[in-house]
Design a protein around this motif. Structure first.
Motif, PDB file in Angstrom:
ATOM      1  N   GLY A   1      47.551  35.662  84.577  1.00 33.40           N
ATOM      2  CA  GLY A   1      48.246  34.806  83.613  1.00 33.40           C
ATOM      3  C   GLY A   1      47.429  33.586  83.235  1.00 33.40           C
ATOM      4  N   SER A   2      46.753  32.992  84.218  1.00 29.93           N
ATOM      5  CA  SER A   2      45.921  31.818  83.958  1.00 29.93           C
ATOM      6  C   SER A   2      44.756  32.170  83.038  1.00 29.93           C
ATOM      7  CB  SER A   2      45.391  31.267  85.280  1.00 29.93           C
ATOM      8  OG  SER A   2      44.497  30.227  85.063  1.00 29.93           O
ATOM      9  N   THR A   3      44.151  33.310  83.279  1.00 33.25           N
ATOM     10  CA  THR A   3      43.046  33.752  82.423  1.00 33.25           C
ATOM     11  C   THR A   3      43.534  33.989  81.000  1.00 33.25           C
ATOM     12  OG1 THR A   3      41.937  34.766  84.299  1.00 33.25           O
ATOM     13  CG2 THR A   3      41.281  35.526  82.109  1.00 33.25           C
ATOM     14  N   MET A   4      44.658  34.663  80.872  1.00 33.76           N
ATOM     15  CA  MET A   4      45.184  34.989  79.542  1.00 33.76           C
ATOM     16  C   MET A   4      45.582  33.724  78.771  1.00 33.76           C
ATOM     17  SD  MET A   4      44.810  38.153  79.237  1.00 33.76           S
ATOM     18  CE  MET A   4      44.802  39.731  80.050  1.00 33.76           C
ATOM     19  N   ILE A   5      46.201  32.760  79.440  1.00 28.55           N
ATOM     20  CA  ILE A   5      46.619  31.541  78.727  1.00 28.55           C
ATOM     21  C   ILE A   5      45.401  30.699  78.371  1.00 28.55           C
ATOM     22  CG2 ILE A   5      47.073  29.959  80.656  1.00 28.55           C
ATOM     23  CD1 ILE A   5      49.518  30.344  77.822  1.00 28.55           C
ATOM     24  N   SER A   6      44.403  30.657  79.248  1.00 28.69           N
ATOM     25  CA  SER A   6      43.192  29.887  78.948  1.00 28.69           C
ATOM     26  C   SER A   6      42.448  30.470  77.757  1.00 28.69           C
ATOM     27  CB  SER A   6      42.269  29.839  80.170  1.00 28.69           C
ATOM     28  OG  SER A   6      42.850  29.079  81.196  1.00 28.69           O
ATOM     29  N   VAL A   7      42.335  31.794  77.728  1.00 28.84           N
ATOM     30  CA  VAL A   7      41.663  32.450  76.599  1.00 28.84           C
ATOM     31  C   VAL A   7      42.440  32.208  75.311  1.00 28.84           C
ATOM     32  CG1 VAL A   7      41.092  34.717  75.620  1.00 28.84           C
ATOM     33  CG2 VAL A   7      40.486  34.194  77.975  1.00 28.84           C
TER      34      VAL A   7
ATOM     35  N   THR B   1      53.073  40.143  75.415  1.00 28.42           N
ATOM     36  CA  THR B   1      53.093  41.606  75.525  1.00 28.42           C
ATOM     37  C   THR B   1      51.791  42.198  74.995  1.00 28.42           C
ATOM     38  OG1 THR B   1      55.492  41.576  75.246  1.00 28.42           O
ATOM     39  CG2 THR B   1      54.378  43.678  74.878  1.00 28.42           C
ATOM     40  N   PHE B   2      51.330  41.677  73.868  1.00 26.21           N
ATOM     41  CA  PHE B   2      50.081  42.160  73.274  1.00 26.21           C
ATOM     42  C   PHE B   2      48.883  41.870  74.171  1.00 26.21           C
ATOM     43  CE2 PHE B   2      46.354  41.138  70.603  1.00 26.21           C
ATOM     44  CZ  PHE B   2      46.087  42.410  70.118  1.00 26.21           C
ATOM     45  N   VAL B   3      48.775  40.629  74.641  1.00 26.07           N
ATOM     46  CA  VAL B   3      47.631  40.218  75.447  1.00 26.07           C
ATOM     47  C   VAL B   3      47.580  40.989  76.762  1.00 26.07           C
ATOM     48  CG1 VAL B   3      46.711  38.273  76.774  1.00 26.07           C
ATOM     49  CG2 VAL B   3      47.401  37.936  74.417  1.00 26.07           C
ATOM     50  N   PHE B   4      48.730  41.165  77.402  1.00 18.79           N
ATOM     51  CA  PHE B   4      48.749  41.854  78.692  1.00 18.79           C
ATOM     52  C   PHE B   4      48.593  43.366  78.551  1.00 18.79           C
ATOM     53  CE2 PHE B   4      50.282  37.770  80.035  1.00 18.79           C
ATOM     54  CZ  PHE B   4      49.749  37.643  81.303  1.00 18.79           C
ATOM     55  N   SER B   5      48.707  43.877  77.338  1.00 21.60           N
ATOM     56  CA  SER B   5      48.480  45.313  77.145  1.00 21.60           C
ATOM     57  C   SER B   5      47.008  45.672  77.365  1.00 21.60           C
ATOM     58  CB  SER B   5      48.933  45.745  75.743  1.00 21.60           C
ATOM     59  OG  SER B   5      48.063  45.229  74.749  1.00 21.60           O
ATOM     60  N   PHE B   6      46.119  44.687  77.302  1.00 25.23           N
ATOM     61  CA  PHE B   6      44.697  44.926  77.527  1.00 25.23           C
ATOM     62  C   PHE B   6      44.352  45.025  79.009  1.00 25.23           C
ATOM     63  CE2 PHE B   6      44.604  42.904  73.302  1.00 25.23           C
ATOM     64  CZ  PHE B   6      43.950  43.903  72.610  1.00 25.23           C
ATOM     65  N   SER B   7      45.286  44.661  79.869  1.00 23.38           N
ATOM     66  CA  SER B   7      45.025  44.665  81.304  1.00 23.38           C
ATOM     67  C   SER B   7      45.509  45.970  81.928  1.00 23.38           C
ATOM     68  CB  SER B   7      45.748  43.485  81.960  1.00 23.38           C
ATOM     69  OG  SER B   7      45.638  43.572  83.355  1.00 23.38           O
TER      70      SER B   7
ATOM     71  N   TYR C   1      54.289  39.241  87.107  1.00 21.52           N
ATOM     72  CA  TYR C   1      54.119  37.849  87.490  1.00 21.52           C
ATOM     73  C   TYR C   1      53.134  37.119  86.579  1.00 21.52           C
ATOM     74  CZ  TYR C   1      57.061  38.764  91.448  1.00 21.52           C
ATOM     75  OH  TYR C   1      58.148  39.092  92.218  1.00 21.52           O
ATOM     76  N   GLY C   2      52.173  37.856  86.043  1.00 21.08           N
ATOM     77  CA  GLY C   2      51.262  37.259  85.061  1.00 21.08           C
ATOM     78  C   GLY C   2      51.992  36.854  83.793  1.00 21.08           C
TER      79      GLY C   2
ATOM     80  N   GLN D   1      55.176  36.164  83.624  1.00 21.25           N
ATOM     81  CA  GLN D   1      56.034  35.028  83.990  1.00 21.25           C
ATOM     82  C   GLN D   1      55.227  33.728  83.952  1.00 21.25           C
ATOM     83  OE1 GLN D   1      59.435  35.159  84.734  1.00 21.25           O
ATOM     84  NE2 GLN D   1      59.173  37.200  83.897  1.00 21.25           N
ATOM     85  N   TYR D   2      54.045  33.769  84.527  1.00 18.84           N
ATOM     86  CA  TYR D   2      53.171  32.589  84.541  1.00 18.84           C
ATOM     87  C   TYR D   2      52.796  32.187  83.113  1.00 18.84           C
ATOM     88  CZ  TYR D   2      49.322  29.509  85.759  1.00 18.84           C
ATOM     89  OH  TYR D   2      48.490  28.421  85.878  1.00 18.84           O
ATOM     90  N   PHE D   3      52.452  33.176  82.294  1.00 17.83           N
ATOM     91  CA  PHE D   3      52.093  32.936  80.896  1.00 17.83           C
ATOM     92  C   PHE D   3      53.256  32.261  80.168  1.00 17.83           C
ATOM     93  CE2 PHE D   3      51.509  34.046  76.449  1.00 17.83           C
ATOM     94  CZ  PHE D   3      50.149  33.990  76.250  1.00 17.83           C
ATOM     95  N   ALA D   4      54.473  32.750  80.390  1.00 14.49           N
ATOM     96  CA  ALA D   4      55.650  32.193  79.721  1.00 14.49           C
ATOM     97  C   ALA D   4      55.895  30.746  80.141  1.00 14.49           C
ATOM     98  CB  ALA D   4      56.880  33.047  80.025  1.00 14.49           C
ATOM     99  N   ILE D   5      55.646  30.436  81.395  1.00 17.78           N
ATOM    100  CA  ILE D   5      55.827  29.061  81.862  1.00 17.78           C
ATOM    101  C   ILE D   5      54.745  28.148  81.284  1.00 17.78           C
ATOM    102  CG2 ILE D   5      55.748  27.564  83.899  1.00 17.78           C
ATOM    103  CD1 ILE D   5      57.033  29.986  85.433  1.00 17.78           C
ATOM    104  N   ARG D   6      53.495  28.599  81.370  1.00 20.04           N
ATOM    105  CA  ARG D   6      52.390  27.781  80.861  1.00 20.04           C
ATOM    106  C   ARG D   6      52.394  27.670  79.341  1.00 20.04           C
ATOM    107  NH1 ARG D   6      47.274  27.333  83.412  1.00 20.04           N
ATOM    108  NH2 ARG D   6      46.712  26.260  81.490  1.00 20.04           N
TER     109      ARG D   6
END
Length: 169
Positions: free
Chosen positions: A58-64, A119-125, A134-135, A137-142
């Motif tokens: 989640g941290s990686t996805m939000i930072s990117v 949903t789109f970003v995490f589809s790449f993982s 949990y990623g 969830q973290y993304f939604a909070i951040r």
């Protein structure tokens, strides 16, 4: 022309001026990814590994995602530096206000669409379902930090343009 360029490149005071601006800016730019590292250190003490995996993902996805809007800092730096060099204080203030308005506008759009974007970003993982859960969830909070994070880009750019690199520290 080449002689003048060589003299500028070998001028010690120019290098000192650049370092006085660059070192504080490098250190201040480290702060955004550090938030994810601190979260990972805290979560790493929980019993299941997927908590840590979720925070890391989640941290990686939000930072990117935020860094895709990094042009806010670069464009603010360029426009503000021109105004600062021309000693046009009203235009310098206008650049800051416009940059902040754009940052808050993008943050609003991001907050409205962060769920489908997640949903789109995490589809790449290809992480496990627990880690993705949990990623996300973290993304939604951040995601709620978007207004501050994007405004920070603008403020960093503006401060760099006004040759005030120590203020972000």
């Amino acid at each position: 022309m080449i002689l003048q360029l060589f003299q500028t490149l070998t001028n010690r005071s120019v290098h000192q001026q650049v370092l006085l601006l660059a070192v504080p800016m490098v250190l201040s730019n480290i702060t955004i990814p550090l938030l994810g590292l601190v979260d990972a250190a805290v979560i790493g003490h929980l019993e299941h590994a997927w908590y840590l995996g979720g925070v890391a993902l989640g941290s990686t996805m939000i930072s990117v995602t935020f860094w895709l809007l990094g042009f806010l800092r670069m464009s603010t730096t360029g426009l503000a530096a021109q105004s600062y060099g021309a000693e046009d204080k009203s235009k310098l203030a206008l650049v800051l206000i416009q940059g902040l308005l754009m940052a808050f506008g993008f943050a609003l759009v991001f907050l409205l669409f962060h769920s489908p974007l997640s949903t789109f970003v995490f589809s790449f993982s290809d992480a496990s379902e627990q880690v993705k859960f949990y990623g996300e969830q973290y993304f939604a909070i951040r995601a709620w930090s978007a207004p501050a994070a994007l405004a920070n880009f603008v403020l960093l750019g503006w401060l760099l343009a006004t040759q005030n690199a120590k203020a972000p520290m």
